[in-house]
Design a protein around this motif. Structure first.
Motif, PDB file in Angstrom:
ATOM      1  N   ALA A 255       0.860  -1.185   0.000  1.00 50.41           N
ATOM      2  CA  ALA A 255       0.000   0.000   0.000  1.00 50.41           C
ATOM      3  C   ALA A 255       0.892   1.230   0.000  1.00 50.41           C
ATOM      4  O   ALA A 255       1.984   1.214   0.575  1.00 50.41           O
ATOM      5  CB  ALA A 255      -0.900   0.010   1.233  1.00 50.41           C
ATOM      6  N   VAL A 256       0.422   2.290  -0.642  1.00 50.28           N
ATOM      7  CA  VAL A 256       1.207   3.522  -0.729  1.00 50.28           C
ATOM      8  C   VAL A 256       0.478   4.626   0.033  1.00 50.28           C
ATOM      9  O   VAL A 256      -0.682   4.912  -0.241  1.00 50.28           O
ATOM     10  CB  VAL A 256       1.407   3.950  -2.196  1.00 50.28           C
ATOM     11  CG1 VAL A 256       2.160   5.275  -2.258  1.00 50.28           C
ATOM     12  CG2 VAL A 256       2.162   2.875  -2.965  1.00 50.28           C
TER      13      VAL A 256
ATOM     14  N   VAL B  18      -0.289  12.745   2.971  1.00 52.29           N
ATOM     15  CA  VAL B  18      -1.326  12.060   3.747  1.00 52.29           C
ATOM     16  C   VAL B  18      -0.770  11.648   5.114  1.00 52.29           C
ATOM     17  O   VAL B  18      -1.414  11.848   6.146  1.00 52.29           O
ATOM     18  CB  VAL B  18      -1.856  10.818   3.005  1.00 52.29           C
ATOM     19  CG1 VAL B  18      -2.886  10.064   3.860  1.00 52.29           C
ATOM     20  CG2 VAL B  18      -2.493  11.220   1.673  1.00 52.29           C
ATOM     21  N   ARG B  19       0.439  11.089   5.127  1.00 47.30           N
ATOM     22  CA  ARG B  19       1.043  10.613   6.385  1.00 47.30           C
ATOM     23  C   ARG B  19       1.168  11.720   7.422  1.00 47.30           C
ATOM     24  O   ARG B  19       0.942  11.506   8.606  1.00 47.30           O
ATOM     25  CB  ARG B  19       2.435  10.024   6.129  1.00 47.30           C
ATOM     26  CG  ARG B  19       2.447   8.727   5.384  1.00 47.30           C
ATOM     27  CD  ARG B  19       3.761   7.976   5.587  1.00 47.30           C
ATOM     28  NE  ARG B  19       4.931   8.772   5.312  1.00 47.30           N
ATOM     29  CZ  ARG B  19       5.489   8.898   4.101  1.00 47.30           C
ATOM     30  NH1 ARG B  19       4.935   8.304   3.054  1.00 47.30           N
ATOM     31  NH2 ARG B  19       6.567   9.635   3.930  1.00 47.30           N
ATOM     32  N   TYR B  20       1.532  12.923   6.959  1.00 48.87           N
ATOM     33  CA  TYR B  20       1.807  14.007   7.902  1.00 48.87           C
ATOM     34  C   TYR B  20       0.667  15.007   8.029  1.00 48.87           C
ATOM     35  O   TYR B  20       0.841  16.082   8.581  1.00 48.87           O
ATOM     36  CB  TYR B  20       3.093  14.731   7.489  1.00 48.87           C
ATOM     37  CG  TYR B  20       4.284  13.797   7.419  1.00 48.87           C
ATOM     38  CD1 TYR B  20       4.640  13.023   8.522  1.00 48.87           C
ATOM     39  CD2 TYR B  20       5.031  13.669   6.252  1.00 48.87           C
ATOM     40  CE1 TYR B  20       5.714  12.153   8.469  1.00 48.87           C
ATOM     41  CE2 TYR B  20       6.114  12.800   6.186  1.00 48.87           C
ATOM     42  CZ  TYR B  20       6.441  12.046   7.301  1.00 48.87           C
ATOM     43  OH  TYR B  20       7.504  11.178   7.239  1.00 48.87           O
TER      44      TYR B  20
ATOM     45  N   LYS C 217      -5.684   7.278   7.785  1.00 50.85           N
ATOM     46  CA  LYS C 217      -4.478   7.108   6.960  1.00 50.85           C
ATOM     47  C   LYS C 217      -4.286   5.639   6.583  1.00 50.85           C
ATOM     48  O   LYS C 217      -3.890   5.323   5.451  1.00 50.85           O
ATOM     49  CB  LYS C 217      -3.254   7.634   7.709  1.00 50.85           C
ATOM     50  CG  LYS C 217      -3.311   9.143   7.961  1.00 50.85           C
ATOM     51  CD  LYS C 217      -2.175   9.625   8.847  1.00 50.85           C
ATOM     52  CE  LYS C 217      -2.331  11.100   9.176  1.00 50.85           C
ATOM     53  NZ  LYS C 217      -1.250  11.616  10.057  1.00 50.85           N
ATOM     54  N   LEU C 218      -4.567   4.739   7.535  1.00 51.92           N
ATOM     55  CA  LEU C 218      -4.468   3.299   7.234  1.00 51.92           C
ATOM     56  C   LEU C 218      -5.505   2.903   6.180  1.00 51.92           C
ATOM     57  O   LEU C 218      -5.217   2.099   5.282  1.00 51.92           O
ATOM     58  CB  LEU C 218      -4.681   2.488   8.512  1.00 51.92           C
ATOM     59  CG  LEU C 218      -3.533   2.483   9.516  1.00 51.92           C
ATOM     60  CD1 LEU C 218      -3.946   1.741  10.784  1.00 51.92           C
ATOM     61  CD2 LEU C 218      -2.289   1.818   8.917  1.00 51.92           C
TER      62      LEU C 218
ATOM     63  N   ILE D 262      -7.142   1.429   0.579  1.00 51.93           N
ATOM     64  CA  ILE D 262      -7.811   1.809  -0.670  1.00 51.93           C
ATOM     65  C   ILE D 262      -6.800   1.855  -1.812  1.00 51.93           C
ATOM     66  O   ILE D 262      -7.066   1.382  -2.919  1.00 51.93           O
ATOM     67  CB  ILE D 262      -8.523   3.179  -0.520  1.00 51.93           C
ATOM     68  CG1 ILE D 262      -9.683   3.059   0.464  1.00 51.93           C
ATOM     69  CG2 ILE D 262      -9.034   3.687  -1.877  1.00 51.93           C
ATOM     70  CD1 ILE D 262     -10.310   4.399   0.841  1.00 51.93           C
ATOM     71  N   SER D 263      -5.615   2.413  -1.545  1.00 48.69           N
ATOM     72  CA  SER D 263      -4.587   2.491  -2.592  1.00 48.69           C
ATOM     73  C   SER D 263      -4.162   1.102  -3.050  1.00 48.69           C
ATOM     74  O   SER D 263      -3.906   0.867  -4.232  1.00 48.69           O
ATOM     75  CB  SER D 263      -3.375   3.286  -2.092  1.00 48.69           C
ATOM     76  OG  SER D 263      -2.579   2.513  -1.206  1.00 48.69           O
TER      77      SER D 263
END
Length: 265
Positions: A11-12, A17-19, A28-29, A34-35
């Motif tokens: 997954a990316v 998004v992470r920050y 975020k997970l 979804i990715s």
């Protein structure tokens, strides 16, 4: 029988998004999941129940996480209807990538004009929203003949788009039943026309390509327009500097929220 999706082994989750401190860790997970599901076809059709079982949470929690991802333009949701009806067949979610702006570097409406759309169109939207004045005052300083031609072609295309939008929303319906709302309807038509002619439009401060905005505008009908005008009625806009941009963001957000109501299919 529901379709099965193939999970990817990876997954990316990009840095933006992470920050993003406005997103929960679980949202975020979910973005990462979804990715991963989008790797095969570019979109996934998993339901909220699927994700709820996967993460061991309620479907309401999943709906909130998806809503937060959509509101930040990290995820795009499209509802697929049975042809000619409002019966929902499936929900498709895809990842909104920054590179999408480069992919859409040749928008379809520019091909029709055969010239780049580099200039603003007609009167600023703020003026049209503050007063229903259809006359356009253009001050021209050292304009070349070619520039005059381009502006004329652009105005012609914009008028064509306005007429198409009037048919789409059944403008006659408002004239006959809600004449007091016509100034708001005209303002919204101008907002949509500008989004359909500009290569990119800032929504919530984020530049979105015309292709994505067009997919939202295509869903607009008289019922949705009436609901939005009712939603905006009474809102104070005295201190808003750019009313046109405010209405564009508010309108797209309203369409997104209307779609999110159907996320539990």
């Amino acid at each position: 029988m529901a379709k099965e999706e193939k999970r990817s082994y990876y997954a990316v989750i990009p840095a933006n998004v992470r920050y993003d401190k406005s997103l929960s860790a679980n949202a975020k997970l979910l973005y990462g999941e979804i990715s991963a599901l989008c790797n095969e076809k570019g979109y996934c059709w998993s339901t909220n129940k699927y994700f709820a079982d996967l993460f061991g949470v309620s479907q309401t929690s999943i709906s909130k996480w998806i809503s937060s991802l959509v509101s930040k333009n990290y995820v795009y949701v499209k509802i697929v209807y049975r042809e000619g009806t409002k019966e929902i067949l499936e929900r498709r979610m895809s990842i909104v990538k920054e590179s999408l702006e480069e992919i859409q570097s040749t928008p379809p409406l520019e091909k029709k004009l055969n010239t780049p759309l580099e200039e603003k169109l007609n009167t600023p939207l703020e003026e049209k929203l503050k007063e229903n004045n259809k006359e356009t005052n253009i001050t021209v300083i050292n304009k070349s003949v070619s520039q005059f031609k381009e502006i004329g072609e652009t105005d012609e295309l914009t008028d064509e788009i306005r007429e198409r939008l009037k048919k789409q929303i059944d403008y006659d319906y408002f004239e006959e039943n809600y004449p007091e709302d016509l100034s708001g309807v005209d303002a919204l038509i101008d907002c949509m026309a500008e989004m359909l002619t500009a290569p990119y439009t800032k929504i919530n401060g984020i530049k979105l390509p015309r292709s994505i905005l067009e997919s939202y505008i295509r869903k607009t009908d008289s019922e949705l327009l009436r609901e939005f005008l009712e939603h905006m009625r009474g809102k104070k806009m005295r201190d808003i500097k750019n009313i046109g941009a405010y209405w564009q963001s508010a309108f797209i957000n309203f369409i997104k929220e209307s779609e999110l109501v159907r996320l539990t299919i």
